[in-house]
Write a protein that holds these residues in place. Structure first.
Motif, mmCIF file in Angstrom:
data_model
loop_
_atom_site.group_PDB
_atom_site.id
_atom_site.type_symbol
_atom_site.label_atom_id
_atom_site.label_comp_id
_atom_site.label_asym_id
_atom_site.label_seq_id
_atom_site.Cartn_x
_atom_site.Cartn_y
_atom_site.Cartn_z
ATOM 1 N N PHE A 181 3.767 0.387 2.777
ATOM 2 C CA PHE A 181 5.006 0.973 3.292
ATOM 3 C C PHE A 181 4.708 2.292 4.021
ATOM 4 O O PHE A 181 5.259 2.583 5.075
ATOM 5 N N PHE A 182 3.787 3.056 3.453
ATOM 6 C CA PHE A 182 3.394 4.324 4.093
ATOM 7 C C PHE A 182 2.761 4.055 5.466
ATOM 8 O O PHE A 182 3.059 4.721 6.453
ATOM 9 N N LEU A 183 1.893 3.023 5.510
ATOM 10 C CA LEU A 183 1.230 2.706 6.781
ATOM 11 C C LEU A 183 2.233 2.209 7.821
ATOM 12 O O LEU A 183 2.002 2.336 9.024
ATOM 13 N N ALA A 184 3.319 1.650 7.356
ATOM 14 C CA ALA A 184 4.338 1.163 8.288
ATOM 15 C C ALA A 184 5.166 2.314 8.869
ATOM 16 O O ALA A 184 5.999 2.085 9.734
ATOM 17 N N ARG A 185 4.928 3.524 8.423
ATOM 18 C CA ARG A 185 5.598 4.738 8.913
ATOM 19 C C ARG A 185 7.119 4.612 8.825
ATOM 20 O O ARG A 185 7.815 4.507 9.842
ATOM 21 N N ARG A 245 4.778 10.784 4.006
ATOM 22 C CA ARG A 245 3.916 11.654 3.185
ATOM 23 C C ARG A 245 4.397 11.716 1.735
ATOM 24 O O ARG A 245 3.615 11.873 0.805
ATOM 25 N N TYR A 246 5.726 11.594 1.537
ATOM 26 C CA TYR A 246 6.239 11.598 0.158
ATOM 27 C C TYR A 246 5.801 10.321 -0.564
ATOM 28 O O TYR A 246 5.495 10.339 -1.752
ATOM 29 N N ILE A 247 5.782 9.226 0.217
ATOM 30 C CA ILE A 247 5.347 7.956 -0.385
ATOM 31 C C ILE A 247 3.879 8.045 -0.768
ATOM 32 O O ILE A 247 3.457 7.590 -1.833
#
Lengths: 305, 624
Positions: free
Chosen positions: B70-74, B598-600
């Motif tokens: 999910f983080f990589l998906a921005r 960044r929070y993820i």
């Protein structure tokens, strides 16, 4: 044959040793093989005692009568034959860890003790401690006959070579059966085993021997791989070779500490039991030279002399 | 909520990999043990006993993996953002010499500073400003900034210089910057105007006022070649009246602070006059001043360096008596030349160090001399210059009049050369005279540098010319030119225009790490000199500069001499606002995407930490 296992010098030194006995034993037949502190007819002086009517007056010590004005008769030790029962654990646990070669080591101990016994004219029998399920020969107990002559060692060796370890060691059943089959043939019983059985089980078995008035000696055979099995293990599934029980472990420092504590506790309980019951006990580590064990360690604890 | 990088979802199959890892890790190595007695209290490791037991650890890892994908998906949260688009102001301030013109009791530069400060005061909270100064070159003082205090400080610290103005270059730079700005405007604070129309949004501030009262020194030349004594030297000062009225000025020359004879000069409007200064009695600094003062003081003074006269010690290596007699005529013509003549048999390379230059006649040494040298009629089989052929009978057909070696030379075609050499140009040696024979044209004379030293090779024999005769005067002049060019003390000009770079070769520069420059304002600047020659760029003020390098000291002067700067008259064509449209500060509303990846990522880290702690706790619990 024996020279394949033992050096000639070692064998010569074994011939000078005797298995020490702490109890009075009943013997199968007289033969002057072992003197015990029982009033007997040997030439070995034992003690004085007051003259009773009927005593052989040839044994009255007239010198003492002259000094003490008392009739005292000399008593002599009775020479009885000593039966040596070497009981070797042949359960599957004696084969593990493989690197320790516990069974090979135990076999050498049994042979060396049998040789000592035969050299000092004892009756020696070797038996394999097994369980009721053992089907090796169809007989319930695997044992040799009693040998009194030194050439019996070859038969004993052949007997030991033919045995293939397997199954569990049911000490209670075995000793109960063994004492029944050897009733009236008490003597010195030497149990060679790793004693990796619950204390209640071995205590019950040894209790039968004690009840039958055997002079019991315990040799616990353990190897370095069993004392510290964590050198090459990080995690894995441990398998109890006798019960086929499995457990998955992850080796941590706390696990190591716990293992060592439990093993020490188990060994200490065996040691304490032997001491409490006046039984000679020694821990034979397989990384110790067999010569050192027989010639140095066993005489120290009065196992042999 | 949305995602900016849907391609990251391609990592989702990694979940399958995680499950496979779990399945794979079940296949443990079996370790046979004699008994479970020492292991008897170990709890069964329920974490990984079964083929696949989806316990808390697995779910934590699974969630961590999903969060990572999910983080990589921005991921982002959409929102509407309101903002203000401020102005980007480029301020171009003229700092050239003319900006020092007095308008009433303030200079044009002070007026420009006030104007600039007003611009800063008028800036909105979202406005930004970049300041560029212009004189001979544009100079960007700062990046765009909305810090008014900083901008005010920069403006107050500005100082005008005494140079000309290259306004076109500065404007080109500023306009190219302006074109990259969305909401920009360019303010030019100057007293002059561009030479071509401007099609950008530029506002010119009129600072020229009405002053036109200026008489300027526009030139100062001192004739001081090596053949002139101090008494023979003359300086020529050019004056020009840029005022609307006739002016009478007093010209005061000073030689090393000592005043010489002053002269009164009358100039009608627009007139220029040249005044001669004589009786320059020695070396040093010649300063010329005009009085009374006028609106622009910078061009009321000029400077020149009067060089030292030094005897040129020259070693002549020649055997032919006829040549020696001719060359002695040059020595007799000037007191500043001293010839020592030796035959080639007496020449050794060591002797060179005692002389300033060498003349070899019909001889070239085996080892090249470590000094400037003239080779006359070298033998054909020499080591350094290739002589192709002998030529009998030739004439000069072509020469470069602009070459310093051939100054003041005409009518050379009348000279007849009895015997000549067909020289071959090589390396740095280039032909500067061509001759013609009946067969072909060929290079007759070469000049250039050999092993870092100046060299001239003549393919004719000076001994063939009687230098006393008038018809051979061009040969004599050429020889004098050559000697001047080869003179190591005569090289270099010591007078530049302000803002121009001054280039100098310092003898000890290879060994000297630090050169000290003293400016006309007395400021000392340390320069780390590497290599040669040394270039001095900071020449923005008129006056004498002193360059100290070890034991060497070089003095040079810088003068304004810029008629455009001195012409301070306001131009009639100047427009105050050239289609200037003031940029407007505006507000905007646009969709803003707030990424919260960044929070993820932080959450993933926490989750992995928790998973590790839980794993440790479980591992410990297996033995308790």
């Amino acid at each position: 044959m024996l020279r394949d296992i033992f050096k000639p010098g070692f064998l010569r030194r074994l011939e000078c040793l005797k298995i020490d006995v702490k109890r009075v034993h009943l013997a199968a037949r007289k033969g002057g093989y072992e003197s015990v502190n029982k009033k007997g007819t040997s030439v070995e002086f034992a003690d004085y005692q007051a003259y009773n009517p009927g005593d052989d007056f040839r044994y009255i010590d007239w010198n003492l009568y002259g000094r003490l004005n008392k009739l005292l008769v000399k008593t002599f030790k009775e020479e009885v034959e000593l039966s040596v029962h070497i009981l070797l654990d042949v359960s599957l646990s004696m084969l593990y860890p493989e690197s320790d070669k516990k069974y090979e080591y135990a076999k050498k101990i049994a042979l060396a003790l049998a040789y000592i016994g035969l050299s000092s004219h004892n009756s020696v029998r070797v038996a394999a401690i097994n369980s009721p399920s053992t089907e090796t020969t169809g007989r319930s107990i695997l044992q040799t006959q009693f040998f009194q002559k030194l050439n019996g060692i070859f038969r004993i060796k052949s007997f030991l070579d033919e045995i293939e370890p397997g199954g569990e060691a049911d000490l209670q059943w075995f000793l109960s059966r063994y004492t029944y089959e050897n009733r009236g043939k008490g003597g010195s019983a030497i149990i060679i085993s790793d004693f990796m059985v619950p204390p209640t089980l071995y205590k019950r078995g040894i209790g039968i021997l004690r009840f039958k008035n055997y002079d019991i000696k315990i040799i616990q055979v353990l190897g370095a791989g069993e004392l510290n099995p964590f050198k090459n293990i990080r995690s894995g599934e441990i398998l109890d070779v006798e019960t086929q029980e499995r457990k998955i472990i992850n080796v941590t420092n706390s696990l190591k500490k716990r293992y060592h504590a439990l093993l020490n506790e188990h060994n200490q309980e065996l040691r304490d039991y032997c001491r409490a019951n006046n039984m000679a006990y020694t821990l034979a580590r397989t990384d110790m030279e067999i010569e050192d064990l027989i010639l140095k360690e066993l005489p120290k604890i009065g196992f042999i002399r | 909520m949305g995602i900016l990088n849907p391609l990251a979802l391609a990592y989702l199959p990694l979940i399958g990999l995680l499950i496979l890892i779990y399945l794979f890790r079940k296949r443990h190595k079996t370790i046979p043990v004699p008994s479970f007695i020492p292991w008897r209290t170990l709890k069964h490791d329920t974490i990984r006993t079964k083929m696949f037991l989806a316990d808390a650890l697995f779910f934590m890892q699974l969630i961590a993996l999903l969060l990572l994908i999910f983080f990589l998906a921005r991921p982002y949260l959409p929102s509407l953002a309101r903002g203000v688009i401020g102005k980007d102001i480029i301020l171009l301030i003229d700092t050239s010499a003319s900006m020092q013109t007095l308008e009433g009791n303030r200079t044009r530069f002070q007026l420009a500073q006030e104007e600039a400060l007003k611009l800063v005061d008028g800036m909105g909270v979202s406005d930004r400003m970049q300041i560029i100064t212009m004189h001979t070159r544009p100079h960007i003082l700062n990046d765009f900034s909305g810090n008014k205090d900083e901008l005010r400080r920069l403006i107050r610290e500005l100082e005008p210089v005494e140079t000309g103005n290259n306004m076109n270059e500065a404007l080109s730079l500023a306009i190219s910057l302006l074109r990259h700005l969305g909401n920009g405007e360019l303010h030019v604070l100057t007293d002059t105007e561009p030479s071509h129309p401007i099609d950008s949004n530029v506002r010119f501030a009129n600072l020229a006022g009405s002053s036109a009262n200026n008489v300027a020194i526009t030139g100062l030349n001192v004739y001081q070649d090596m053949f002139k004594g101090y008494g023979e030297r003359e300086a020529y000062v050019t004056l020009e009246n840029f005022s609307d009225d006739s002016k009478t000025v007093l010209l005061k020359p000073y030689l090393n602070q000592e005043q010489m004879q002053e002269q009164v000069v009358e100039l009608i409007p627009g007139e220029d006059k040249t005044v001669r200064i004589q009786d320059i009695r020695g070396p040093g600094l010649l300063r010329v001043e005009l009085s009374p003062s006028d609106a622009l003081g910078t061009d009321n003074r000029a400077y020149a360096v009067i060089k030292h006269i030094k005897t040129l010690r020259t070693l002549v290596v020649a055997e032919e008596q006829l040549f020696v007699e001719e060359i002695r005529k040059i020595e007799n013509a000037s007191e500043q030349i001293e010839f020592t003549v030796i035959p080639p048999s007496s020449y050794t390379p060591d002797v060179v160090k005692n002389y300033d230059m060498m003349i070899f006649h019909n001889y070239v040494p085996q080892e090249y001399p470590d000094t400037n040298a003239l080779f006359i009629f070298p033998p054909k089989d020499n080591k350094f210059f290739h002589v192709k052929d002998w030529v009998r009978g030739a004439t000069f057909i072509d020469w470069d009049s602009s070459n310093p070696l051939l100054r003041h030379l005409d009518y050379m075609e009348d000279l007849w050369i009895y015997k000549a050499l067909h020289l071959e140009p090589s390396g740095e040696l280039k032909p500067f005279i061509m001759a013609a024979s009946v067969e072909n044209d060929f290079p007759l004379a070469l000049a250039g540098t050999v092993h870092g030293k100046r060299a001239v090779v003549l393919g004719f024999d000076v001994a063939d010319f009687n230098l006393s005769k008038a018809k051979n005067m061009p040969i004599l002049i050429m020889l004098l030119n050559i000697i001047q060019w080869l003179n190591p003390h005569g090289a270099g000009a010591y007078q530049i225009k302000t803002g121009e770079p001054f280039i100098v070769d310092l003898k000890d520069q290879q060994e000297t790490k630090e050169v000290i420059l003293v400016t006309p304002k007395g400021k000392t600047v340390k320069i780390n000199a590497t290599g040669s020659p040394l270039t001095i760029m900071d020449t923005h003020n008129a006056g004498e500069y002193v360059l100290k390098s070890g034991k060497d000291e070089v003095r040079f002067v810088a003068n304004l001499f810029d008629e455009e700067e001195s012409n301070i008259r306001p131009t009639s064509q100047r427009k105050d606002n050239m289609e200037f449209k003031e940029a407007v500060t505006s507000t905007y509303v646009k969709e803003k995407r707030m990424e919260f990846g960044r929070y993820i990522l932080a959450l993933v880290a926490l989750l992995l930490l928790a998973e590790w702690i839980l794993y440790c706790l479980r591992t410990r619990s297996t033995v308790t």
